[in-house]
Design an enzyme around this catalytic site. Structure first.
Site, PDB file in Angstrom:
ATOM      1  N   ASN A   8       0.869  -1.185   0.000  1.00  0.00           N
ATOM      2  CA  ASN A   8       0.000   0.000   0.000  1.00  0.00           C
ATOM      3  C   ASN A   8       0.905   1.234   0.000  1.00  0.00           C
ATOM      4  O   ASN A   8       1.506   1.556   1.016  1.00  0.00           O
ATOM      5  CB  ASN A   8      -0.882  -0.033   1.261  1.00  0.00           C
ATOM      6  CG  ASN A   8      -1.680   1.241   1.441  1.00  0.00           C
ATOM      7  OD1 ASN A   8      -1.791   2.061   0.522  1.00  0.00           O
ATOM      8  ND2 ASN A   8      -2.244   1.415   2.624  1.00  0.00           N
ATOM      9  N   LYS A  10       0.027   4.246  -0.254  1.00  0.00           N
ATOM     10  CA  LYS A  10      -0.647   5.419   0.347  1.00  0.00           C
ATOM     11  C   LYS A  10      -0.438   6.641  -0.547  1.00  0.00           C
ATOM     12  O   LYS A  10      -0.407   6.513  -1.765  1.00  0.00           O
ATOM     13  CB  LYS A  10      -0.146   5.660   1.771  1.00  0.00           C
ATOM     14  CG  LYS A  10      -0.143   4.398   2.628  1.00  0.00           C
ATOM     15  CD  LYS A  10       0.100   4.685   4.076  1.00  0.00           C
ATOM     16  CE  LYS A  10       0.211   3.384   4.838  1.00  0.00           C
ATOM     17  NZ  LYS A  10       0.166   3.556   6.266  1.00  0.00           N
ATOM     18  N   HIS A  92      -9.400   0.892   5.269  1.00  0.00           N
ATOM     19  CA  HIS A  92      -8.103   1.103   5.931  1.00  0.00           C
ATOM     20  C   HIS A  92      -8.325   2.054   7.116  1.00  0.00           C
ATOM     21  O   HIS A  92      -9.139   2.968   7.037  1.00  0.00           O
ATOM     22  CB  HIS A  92      -7.099   1.697   4.931  1.00  0.00           C
ATOM     23  CG  HIS A  92      -5.698   1.707   5.458  1.00  0.00           C
ATOM     24  ND1 HIS A  92      -5.269   2.640   6.376  1.00  0.00           N
ATOM     25  CD2 HIS A  92      -4.639   0.898   5.225  1.00  0.00           C
ATOM     26  CE1 HIS A  92      -4.000   2.399   6.673  1.00  0.00           C
ATOM     27  NE2 HIS A  92      -3.594   1.345   5.989  1.00  0.00           N
ATOM     28  N   GLU A  94      -6.725   4.476   8.135  1.00  0.00           N
ATOM     29  CA  GLU A  94      -6.538   5.898   7.811  1.00  0.00           C
ATOM     30  C   GLU A  94      -7.791   6.467   7.151  1.00  0.00           C
ATOM     31  O   GLU A  94      -8.129   7.638   7.339  1.00  0.00           O
ATOM     32  CB  GLU A  94      -5.292   6.073   6.922  1.00  0.00           C
ATOM     33  CG  GLU A  94      -4.018   5.865   7.748  1.00  0.00           C
ATOM     34  CD  GLU A  94      -2.809   5.408   6.961  1.00  0.00           C
ATOM     35  OE1 GLU A  94      -2.817   5.477   5.718  1.00  0.00           O
ATOM     36  OE2 GLU A  94      -1.841   4.958   7.603  1.00  0.00           O
ATOM     37  N   GLU A 162      -5.068  -5.172  10.887  1.00  0.00           N
ATOM     38  CA  GLU A 162      -4.062  -4.122  11.041  1.00  0.00           C
ATOM     39  C   GLU A 162      -4.319  -3.350  12.341  1.00  0.00           C
ATOM     40  O   GLU A 162      -5.157  -2.432  12.357  1.00  0.00           O
ATOM     41  CB  GLU A 162      -4.135  -3.148   9.867  1.00  0.00           C
ATOM     42  CG  GLU A 162      -3.858  -3.772   8.523  1.00  0.00           C
ATOM     43  CD  GLU A 162      -3.312  -2.734   7.552  1.00  0.00           C
ATOM     44  OE1 GLU A 162      -2.200  -2.943   7.054  1.00  0.00           O
ATOM     45  OE2 GLU A 162      -3.971  -1.702   7.318  1.00  0.00           O
ATOM     46  N   GLY A 168       2.823   2.046  10.755  1.00  0.00           N
ATOM     47  CA  GLY A 168       3.805   3.118  10.586  1.00  0.00           C
ATOM     48  C   GLY A 168       4.555   3.485  11.851  1.00  0.00           C
ATOM     49  O   GLY A 168       5.206   4.522  11.906  1.00  0.00           O
ATOM     50  N   SER A 205       3.740  -2.381  10.304  1.00  0.00           N
ATOM     51  CA  SER A 205       5.192  -2.422  10.529  1.00  0.00           C
ATOM     52  C   SER A 205       5.836  -3.751  10.144  1.00  0.00           C
ATOM     53  O   SER A 205       6.781  -4.199  10.793  1.00  0.00           O
ATOM     54  CB  SER A 205       5.520  -2.047  11.983  1.00  0.00           C
ATOM     55  OG  SER A 205       5.118  -0.709  12.239  1.00  0.00           O
TER      56      SER A 205
HETATM   57  C1  PEP Z   1      -0.629   0.067   6.242  1.00  0.00           C
HETATM   58  O1  PEP Z   1      -0.791   1.265   6.174  1.00  0.00           O
HETATM   59  O2  PEP Z   1      -1.501  -0.693   5.781  1.00  0.00           O
HETATM   60  C2  PEP Z   1       0.576  -0.439   6.873  1.00  0.00           C
HETATM   61  C3  PEP Z   1       0.578  -1.680   7.257  1.00  0.00           C
HETATM   62  O3  PEP Z   1       1.610   0.447   7.035  1.00  0.00           O
HETATM   63  P1  PEP Z   1       3.103   0.106   7.596  1.00  0.00           P
HETATM   64  O4  PEP Z   1       3.526  -1.186   6.964  1.00  0.00           O
HETATM   65  O5  PEP Z   1       3.941   1.262   7.157  1.00  0.00           O
HETATM   66  O6  PEP Z   1       2.964  -0.027   9.068  1.00  0.00           O
END
Ligand code: PEP
Length: 245
Positions: A8, A10, A92, A94, A162, A168, A205
């Site tokens: 992703n 973003k 998601h 976000e 998630e 992040g 992460s």
């Molecule tokens: C995400 O935004 O779906 C995500 C898992 O981000 P990151 O891997 O940067 O934690």
């Protein structure tokens, strides 16, 4: 079940960033898992034509619930499909936080995505306060119930667990914590759809150094990867770990 490594991007990436995809394809022409990149919408059609005929698939990061209409700035599921997407990420955290997307909104988008022939990657996850309050499984179960509409086709569905606090941040749950949520998801989905063939991704992460440990957890069928999907070397390490799992 074949694993899925989904990237992703973003709101990151311009035309220059496609060199990372060239490097990824050169290093992993025949990966041992399914590989997906969800770039910003501006790069979707370009990326789709670039990876045509390769093992790499392309997806959107969101879609509107309507097929067309007066929705300035939005993109519909048929538009994503026409641009070359096979998948779309929905719900998601976000989007849930920044755009106030409720489970009902996500559910309407899942219907739209599947009607357009897209596979929906539906994201669920608890906040840190919810985990600290012992509410993780309640939150996940409720999000799944509310975000998957009647008529959901399990063959075109992927779920990503998630934890919001792991996205992040460089922090990840323990393997036991991931295992607990994935086992609960597996049971809930089997109960509703009568199949254990829905891919369950972990996201938050994931990086090359922790990928193998995460992919060894029961019912983890791949990863949704943010930051580490932006660089071919990092995403390649995750693809290798999943291919070997
Ligand atoms: C995400 O935004 O779906 C995500 C898992 O981000 P990151 O891997 O940067 O934690």
């Amino acid at each position: 079940m074949r694993g899925l490594a989904a990237g992703n991007w973003k709101m990151n990436g311009t035309g220059e960033s496609l060199s990372e995809i060239e490097a990824l394809l050169a290093a992993h022409p025949t990966p041992g898992c399914e590989v997906l990149i969800c770039p910003p919408a501006t790069l979707l059609a370009r990326l789709a034509s670039m990876v045509h005929g390769t093992a790499l698939k392309v997806g959107g990061q969101d879609c509107h619930a309507a097929a067309s209409g007066a929705h300035t700035g939005d993109i519909s599921a048929p538009m994503l499909a026409e641009a070359g997407a096979d998948y779309v990420i929905l719900g998601h955290s976000e989007r849930r936080a920044n755009h106030a997307e409720s489970d009902a909104v996500v559910a309407a988008k899942v219907s739209a995505a599947q009607a357009a022939g897209l596979k929906a990657i539906v994201c669920v996850g608890e906040t840190e306060a919810e985990r600290d309050g012992g509410r993780t499984l309640d939150i996940i179960t409720t999000q799944i119930e509310g975000s998957l509409p009647e008529g959901t086709d399990p063959a075109c569905l992927v779920i990503a667990y998630e934890p919001v606090w792991a996205i992040g941040t460089g922090r990840t749950p323990t393997t036991d914590q991931i295992a607990e949520v994935h086992a609960a998801l597996r049971a809930q989905l089997a109960d509703r759809f009568g199949t254990d063939r829905i891919a369950l991704l972990y996201g938050g992460s994931v990086k090359p150094s922790n990928a193998a440990e995460i992919f060894a957890i029961p019912h983890v069928n791949g990863a949704l990867v943010g930051g580490a999907s932006l660089k071919a070397a990092d995403f390649g390490g995750i693809i290798e770990a999943l291919s070997a799992a």
